[in-house]
Every structure is written in C-alpha cells, then in structure tokens.
Enzyme design. Structure first.
Site, PDB file in Angstrom:
ATOM      1  N   LYS A   1       0.541  -1.350   0.015  1.00  0.00           N
ATOM      2  CA  LYS A   1       0.314   0.449  -0.486  1.00  0.00           C
ATOM      3  C   LYS A   1       1.240   1.058   0.309  1.00  0.00           C
ATOM      4  CE  LYS A   1      -2.013  -0.653   3.959  1.00  0.00           C
ATOM      5  NZ  LYS A   1      -1.581  -1.776   4.435  1.00  0.00           N
TER       6      LYS A   1
ATOM      7  N   ARG B   1      -8.736   1.197   9.104  1.00  0.00           N
ATOM      8  CA  ARG B   1      -8.775   0.214   9.712  1.00  0.00           C
ATOM      9  C   ARG B   1      -9.778  -0.829  10.435  1.00  0.00           C
ATOM     10  NH1 ARG B   1      -3.341   0.833   9.095  1.00  0.00           N
ATOM     11  NH2 ARG B   1      -2.004  -0.929  10.164  1.00  0.00           N
TER      12      ARG B   1
ATOM     13  N   ARG C   1      11.626  -1.273  11.089  1.00  0.00           N
ATOM     14  CA  ARG C   1      10.499  -0.580  11.840  1.00  0.00           C
ATOM     15  C   ARG C   1      10.701  -1.585  12.982  1.00  0.00           C
ATOM     16  NH1 ARG C   1       5.474   0.707   7.976  1.00  0.00           N
ATOM     17  NH2 ARG C   1       4.358   0.169   9.731  1.00  0.00           N
TER      18      ARG C   1
ATOM     19  N   ARG D   1       0.148  -8.230  13.856  1.00  0.00           N
ATOM     20  CA  ARG D   1      -0.942  -7.772  12.810  1.00  0.00           C
ATOM     21  C   ARG D   1      -1.199  -8.081  11.525  1.00  0.00           C
ATOM     22  NH1 ARG D   1       4.534  -5.052  10.606  1.00  0.00           N
ATOM     23  NH2 ARG D   1       3.315  -3.469  10.068  1.00  0.00           N
TER      24      ARG D   1
ATOM     25  N   ARG E   1      11.805  -5.623   4.797  1.00  0.00           N
ATOM     26  CA  ARG E   1      11.621  -4.278   4.573  1.00  0.00           C
ATOM     27  C   ARG E   1      12.123  -3.680   5.626  1.00  0.00           C
ATOM     28  NH1 ARG E   1       5.156  -2.179   5.144  1.00  0.00           N
ATOM     29  NH2 ARG E   1       5.884  -2.308   7.218  1.00  0.00           N
TER      30      ARG E   1
HETATM   31  P1  AMP Z   1       1.153   1.249   9.703  1.00  0.00           P
HETATM   32  O1  AMP Z   1       2.547   1.575   9.409  1.00  0.00           O
HETATM   33  O2  AMP Z   1       0.027   0.776   8.458  1.00  0.00           O
HETATM   34  O3  AMP Z   1       1.131  -0.856   8.887  1.00  0.00           O
HETATM   35  O4  AMP Z   1       0.582   1.003  11.119  1.00  0.00           O
HETATM   36  C1  AMP Z   1       1.368   0.874  12.006  1.00  0.00           C
HETATM   37  C2  AMP Z   1       0.745   0.920  13.032  1.00  0.00           C
HETATM   38  O5  AMP Z   1       0.152   1.846  13.540  1.00  0.00           O
HETATM   39  C3  AMP Z   1      -0.111  -0.461  13.245  1.00  0.00           C
HETATM   40  O6  AMP Z   1       0.035  -2.057  13.521  1.00  0.00           O
HETATM   41  C4  AMP Z   1      -0.824  -0.196  13.960  1.00  0.00           C
HETATM   42  O7  AMP Z   1      -0.066   0.040  15.523  1.00  0.00           O
HETATM   43  C5  AMP Z   1      -1.132   1.556  13.954  1.00  0.00           C
HETATM   44  N1  AMP Z   1      -2.309   1.796  12.495  1.00  0.00           N
HETATM   45  C6  AMP Z   1      -2.081   2.563  11.709  1.00  0.00           C
HETATM   46  N2  AMP Z   1      -3.004   2.671  11.267  1.00  0.00           N
HETATM   47  C7  AMP Z   1      -4.381   3.299  12.463  1.00  0.00           C
HETATM   48  C8  AMP Z   1      -5.709   2.733  12.306  1.00  0.00           C
HETATM   49  N3  AMP Z   1      -6.493   3.022  11.667  1.00  0.00           N
HETATM   50  N4  AMP Z   1      -6.333   1.897  13.374  1.00  0.00           N
HETATM   51  C9  AMP Z   1      -5.345   1.702  14.689  1.00  0.00           C
HETATM   52  N5  AMP Z   1      -4.153   1.715  14.633  1.00  0.00           N
HETATM   53  C10 AMP Z   1      -3.577   2.737  13.231  1.00  0.00           C
END
Ligand code: AMP
Length: 215
Positions: A13, A89, A160, A171, A128
């Site tokens: 994404k 989410r 990360r 996740r 990654r």
């Molecule tokens: P991402 O970079 O989108 O994979 O997000 C990293 C982390 O941020 C996720 O594993 C969640 O802990 C948190 N996160 C990101 N977007 C959301 C969301 N819309 N709702 C809740 N937690 C989020």
C-alpha cells in the site's frame, strides 16, 4: 479525486500510494506515518500510541478517528485530493469516515484493495527497511542500497520495530479479525477494486492508474 487503499500490512500500500500520489498530485495520508511522526515527536498522542504499535495492535479509535478526520477536512478546505493509506482499519473507523464524508460532502472516487498471501507478507516484511528521514520503503531482497536515494543516499535505512516476525504475525491476525470485515462493508456501499498484490510493482501501479484515470 479521493482514494482509499486497503490491504494487509506489507501488501504494498505504502509503495503504491507514494507513486500514485506523485502521478496524480494527491496528498498521501498514511495513518502509520502520521503515528510514527507523533511517536518521534514524543507528543501525548505518540506516547499513548507507541505501546500498541510495538505490539502490533490497533491504536484506539478515540485517538485515530479525530487525527485522520482533521487531516482530511484540512485537505478538503485547501481543495486537495487525497489518498488514504492505513485508515480505516475497522468497521467503526469506516463508519466514522462515511459519516464525516457525508457531512463534509467529500466523495470517495475509488476504493482499492491489494490482496496478498500471508506467508509472502511475512517474507516481505522481515526484509523491509524504511528511510529514517523520509519514510521511503525499500526491500533488501530486491534493493541493495545502503541509504535512501531520495535523501541523496545519506539517510540510513532502518527496520521498523513492528517488522519483527512475531509482531508481523500479530498484525496479520489483527488485519483478518478487524480490518478484513470492512471489505464486506465497502462491497455493499461502494465499488471495490481488488488487485492481486503479488504481481510486479509496475503492473500493480498500471492497473491502479488505469482504474483511477477512467473515473
Ligand atoms: P502501518 O504503517 O499502516 O502498518 O501502521 C503501523 C501501526 O500503526 C499499526 O500496526 C497500528 O498499531 C497503528 N495504526 C496505523 N493505522 C491505524 C488505524 N487506522 N487504526 C489503529 N491503529 C493504526
């Protein structure tokens, strides 16, 4: 044009969002990047969100929904289109987004979902790396760069904290339990473009651009 891109962590994404936003001059609204910025700045929100992120859990809706809706409303007032990446989410976030879009007369032009097998995701995410400065995504299976090309090769690439295998599996579990049900919710309300995310990066970009340009 306003676009929502969905898919499990590691589906591509962020990579696709970056290319599409540059191509179509959209603002890239990545909930994960916004949260990582808050964590780095040690803001109240960042301090509260950090533990959930490290554990691969969702940050509570009361923190997320306002942060994203304020961002989106700001872009609307500037007359800018956007691409939402990582939000919504769960179904509650999707409903809050719909209600706010209705109130603000914001149209969703397209909803894209990238679909990728779980084992491929684990392989992708354990290799990654991201630029610590601009967040550009790299994969050490494909790129052998020591630093970020966008930052003149100076900024180091880092792993990360939530890209460790146990956190990735958590996740993915959260994705299938909380996020995947949104696809059913959206299929009923909007047209959803589902794309096989295991294809070549350029093929996926071309499919997305073709769909968006035919809007
Ligand atoms: P991402 O970079 O989108 O994979 O997000 C990293 C982390 O941020 C996720 O594993 C969640 O802990 C948190 N996160 C990101 N977007 C959301 C969301 N819309 N709702 C809740 N937690 C989020």
């Amino acid at each position: 044009m306003n676009v929502i891109i969905m898919g499990p962590p590691g589906a591509g994404k962020g990579t696709q969002a970056e290319i599409i936003c540059e191509e179509l001059d959209l603002a890239h609204v990545s909930s994960g990047d916004l949260l990582r910025g808050e964590v780095k700045a040690k803001s109240k929100l960042g301090l509260e969100a950090e533990g959930y992120m490290k554990a691969g859990e969702l940050v509570p809706d009361r923190l997320m929904i306002n942060m994203i809706l304020n961002k989106v409303k700001g872009l609307k007032s500037e007359g800018r289109g956007f691409l939402l990446d990582g939000f919504p989410r769960n179904v509650e976030q999707a409903k809050a987004l719909d209600a706010s879009f209705q109130e603000e007369s914001i149209e969703v032009s397209s909803l894209i979902a990238l679909v990728v097998d779980s084992e491929e995701i684990v392989a992708r995410l354990t290799s990654r790396r991201v630029c610590g400065t601009c967040n550009k995504i790299f994969n050490i299976r494909e790129d052998s760069k020591p630093g970020c090309d966008k930052c003149d090769g100076e900024a180091p690439l880092v792993k990360r904290k939530d890209d460790e295998e146990d956190v990735i599996r958590q996740r993915l579990k959260v994705y299938s339990e909380s996020t995947e049900p949104i696809l059913g919710y959206y299929r009923e309300k909007h047209e959803l473009l589902e794309i096989d995310g295991s294809q070549e990066k350029d093929t996926i970009t071309a499919l997305i651009l073709k769909a968006l340009k035919s809007e």
